[in-house]
Design a protein around this motif. Structure first.
Motif, PDB file in Angstrom:
ATOM      1  N   ASN A  36     -57.327  86.161  74.121  1.00 38.52           N
ATOM      2  CA  ASN A  36     -56.595  85.267  75.004  1.00 38.52           C
ATOM      3  C   ASN A  36     -55.635  86.502  75.488  1.00 38.52           C
ATOM      4  N   CYS A 115     -46.680  85.787  69.006  1.00 40.90           N
ATOM      5  CA  CYS A 115     -47.753  84.995  69.566  1.00 40.90           C
ATOM      6  C   CYS A 115     -47.702  85.235  71.106  1.00 40.90           C
ATOM      7  N   GLY A 116     -49.000  84.612  71.586  1.00 45.74           N
ATOM      8  CA  GLY A 116     -48.970  84.308  73.154  1.00 45.74           C
ATOM      9  C   GLY A 116     -48.314  83.188  73.280  1.00 45.74           C
ATOM     10  N   LYS A 117     -47.756  83.012  74.477  1.00 49.42           N
ATOM     11  CA  LYS A 117     -47.028  81.849  74.857  1.00 49.42           C
ATOM     12  C   LYS A 117     -48.117  80.558  74.812  1.00 49.42           C
ATOM     13  N   ALA A 119     -52.689  79.795  74.895  1.00 48.27           N
ATOM     14  CA  ALA A 119     -53.965  80.048  75.072  1.00 48.27           C
ATOM     15  C   ALA A 119     -54.502  79.651  76.360  1.00 48.27           C
ATOM     16  N   ASP A 123     -54.558  75.586  77.012  1.00 41.58           N
ATOM     17  CA  ASP A 123     -53.287  75.671  77.558  1.00 41.58           C
ATOM     18  C   ASP A 123     -52.227  74.911  76.704  1.00 41.58           C
ATOM     19  N   ASN A 125     -49.785  75.622  74.502  1.00 45.98           N
ATOM     20  CA  ASN A 125     -48.404  76.095  74.365  1.00 45.98           C
ATOM     21  C   ASN A 125     -47.771  75.427  73.237  1.00 45.98           C
TER      22      ASN A 125
HETATM   23  P1  AMP Z   1     -51.804  77.376  72.073  1.00 46.17           P
HETATM   24  O1  AMP Z   1     -50.526  76.835  71.388  1.00 46.17           O
HETATM   25  O2  AMP Z   1     -52.870  76.724  71.553  1.00 46.17           O
HETATM   26  O3  AMP Z   1     -51.435  77.527  73.494  1.00 46.17           O
HETATM   27  O4  AMP Z   1     -51.490  78.885  71.546  1.00 46.17           O
HETATM   28  C1  AMP Z   1     -50.716  79.742  71.541  1.00 46.17           C
HETATM   29  C2  AMP Z   1     -50.877  81.104  70.899  1.00 46.17           C
HETATM   30  O5  AMP Z   1     -50.733  80.659  69.354  1.00 46.17           O
HETATM   31  C3  AMP Z   1     -51.778  81.985  71.134  1.00 46.17           C
HETATM   32  O6  AMP Z   1     -51.515  82.847  72.421  1.00 46.17           O
HETATM   33  C4  AMP Z   1     -52.140  82.689  69.848  1.00 46.17           C
HETATM   34  O7  AMP Z   1     -51.282  83.779  69.670  1.00 46.17           O
HETATM   35  C5  AMP Z   1     -51.758  81.729  68.939  1.00 46.17           C
HETATM   36  N1  AMP Z   1     -53.124  80.858  68.325  1.00 46.17           N
HETATM   37  C6  AMP Z   1     -53.514  79.807  68.788  1.00 46.17           C
HETATM   38  N2  AMP Z   1     -54.627  79.492  68.434  1.00 46.17           N
HETATM   39  C7  AMP Z   1     -55.026  80.430  67.728  1.00 46.17           C
HETATM   40  C8  AMP Z   1     -56.393  80.743  66.532  1.00 46.17           C
HETATM   41  N3  AMP Z   1     -57.357  79.955  66.804  1.00 46.17           N
HETATM   42  N4  AMP Z   1     -56.174  82.132  66.130  1.00 46.17           N
HETATM   43  C9  AMP Z   1     -55.338  82.922  66.400  1.00 46.17           C
HETATM   44  N5  AMP Z   1     -54.044  82.671  67.119  1.00 46.17           N
HETATM   45  C10 AMP Z   1     -53.965  81.638  67.603  1.00 46.17           C
END
Ligand code: AMP
Length: 249
Positions: A36, A115-117, A119, A123, A125
Motif C-alpha cells: 500500500n 500506519c498508512g492513513k 489502504a 479505502d 481509513n
Molecule cells: P485501512 O483502515 O484499511 O484503510 O488501512 C489503514 C492502514 O492500516 C494501512 O495503510 C496499513 O498501515 C494498516 N493495515 C490495514 N490492513 C492491514 C493488513 N491487512 N496488514 C497490515 N496492515 C494493515
C-alpha cells in the motif's frame, strides 16, 4: 525506541481493477500486488527515524495470506529490521487487523506505530484509529511531518483549512499522508539483504484474536460510465446548456 509499521498487500496502484462477473468483489487473480503506497511512506519515515538515531528497531507487520511475506520483504528492502506475518486466509477487515496489531503491540511494546492513513483497496481509513482506541494511545492521523523527542511526538497534519501541529505523549499511533516523505527505491543489494532478515509467522489464534468478518459485502458494481464532455463556445452557451439540458440552474 521500537517502531512498528503495519504494511498491507494491495492491488498495485497502476492496475485498473475489474469487478468480478458475479459482483462479489474485485478480481485479483493474476493482478500485480504491491505494498500500500501510504505504508511505503510509513516504512520510509520509520527507517529515517532509525537513521537519525532516534529509533533503534523497525518491525514491519502484515496481516493476510502467505504472499504478504513479499510485502514484508519489500519493507525490509527499504530498511525495516525484521518482519511479522499474521497469516490468515480469511478476509481481514479493519477491526480484525486492529485487534491483531493490538495483540502484537502488547507483545512487542513499540513506542510508535506508524500506519498508512488508508489502504487503497478498500479505502477504509479505519485501522490506525481503531488500533489507537484499542490500545488507549493518542493518535495523529494524516501526518505530513513527524518529530519524536523526550517522550513526545510532534506531528504536523493536513486538515481542510491547511496544517495543524499536535503534540502527544508517546506511545502513540501516527498515520501517514502523502506529503510526509518520498520513499526511496530499494536497491538491489538491499533487496538481497532483505531476504536474510528474520520474518516470524504467527496465526490469529496464536494472538488470541477472532478475525471472523463482522461486515458482509452485498454487492460490488462498476461505477456508471461517464459520457464524454463537450466544449462550449461561450458563456451564453454554457448557461443555456446548464439551464435546458442539465437543468441544474
Ligand atoms: P485501512 O483502515 O484499511 O484503510 O488501512 C489503514 C492502514 O492500516 C494501512 O495503510 C496499513 O498501515 C494498516 N493495515 C490495514 N490492513 C492491514 C493488513 N491487512 N496488514 C497490515 N496492515 C494493515
Amino acid at each position: 525506541m521500537k517502531i512498528l509499521v503495519p504494511v498491507k498487500r494491495v492491488v498495485d496502484y497502476n492496475v485498473k481493477v475489474r469487478v468480478k462477473a458475479d459482483g462479489t468483489g474485485v478480481d485479483i487473480a493474476n493482478v500485480k500486488m504491491s505494498m500500500n503506497p501510504f505504508d511505503e511512506i510509513a516504512v520510509e519515515e520509520a527507517v529515517r527515524l532509525k537513521e537519525a538515531g532516534i529509533a533503534t528497531e523497525v518491525v514491519a507487520v502484515s496481516c493476510g495470506v502467505a504472499a504478504c511475506q513479499e510485502t514484508i520483504r519489500a519493507a525490509m528492502a527499504i530498511g525495516a529490521d525484521r518482519g511479522i506475518l499474521v497469516e490468515s486466509e480469511i478476509e481481514l477487515q479493519p477491526l480484525a487487523v486492529a485487534k491483531l496489531l493490538k495483540a502484537l503491540c502488547d507483545k512487542e511494546q513499540p513506542t510508535v506505530v506508524i500506519c498508512g492513513k488508508q489502504a487503497i483497496d478498500d479505502d477504509s481509513n479505519q485501522t490506525g484509529q481503531m488500533l489507537a482506541a484499542l490500545l488507549g494511545w493518542p493518535q495523529a492521523t494524516f501526518a505530513s511531518k513527524v518529530q519524536l523527542a523526550d517522550g513526545v511526538a510532534s506531528v504536523m497534519r493536513e486538515i481542510d483549512g491547511g496544517l495543524e501541529t499536535l503534540e502527544m505523549k508517546l506511545p502513540a499511533v501516527v498515520t501517514t499522508d502523502l506529503r510526509l516523505n518520498e520513499p526511496r527505491y530499494a536497491t538491489l543489494p538491499n533487496i538481497m539483504k532483505a531476504k536474510k532478515k528474520p520474518l516470524d509467522i504467527v496465526k490469529p489464534a496464536d494472538l488470541g484474536v477472532d478475525v471472523t468478518p463482522r461486515l458482509a459485502t452485498l454487492k460490488v458494481a462498476e461505477p456508471p460510465k461517464r459520457s464524454a464532455g463537450v466544449r462550449v463556445a461561450d458563456v451564453a452557451q454554457l448557461v443555456d446548456k446548464l439551464k435546458n439540458e442539465a437543468k441544474v440552474i
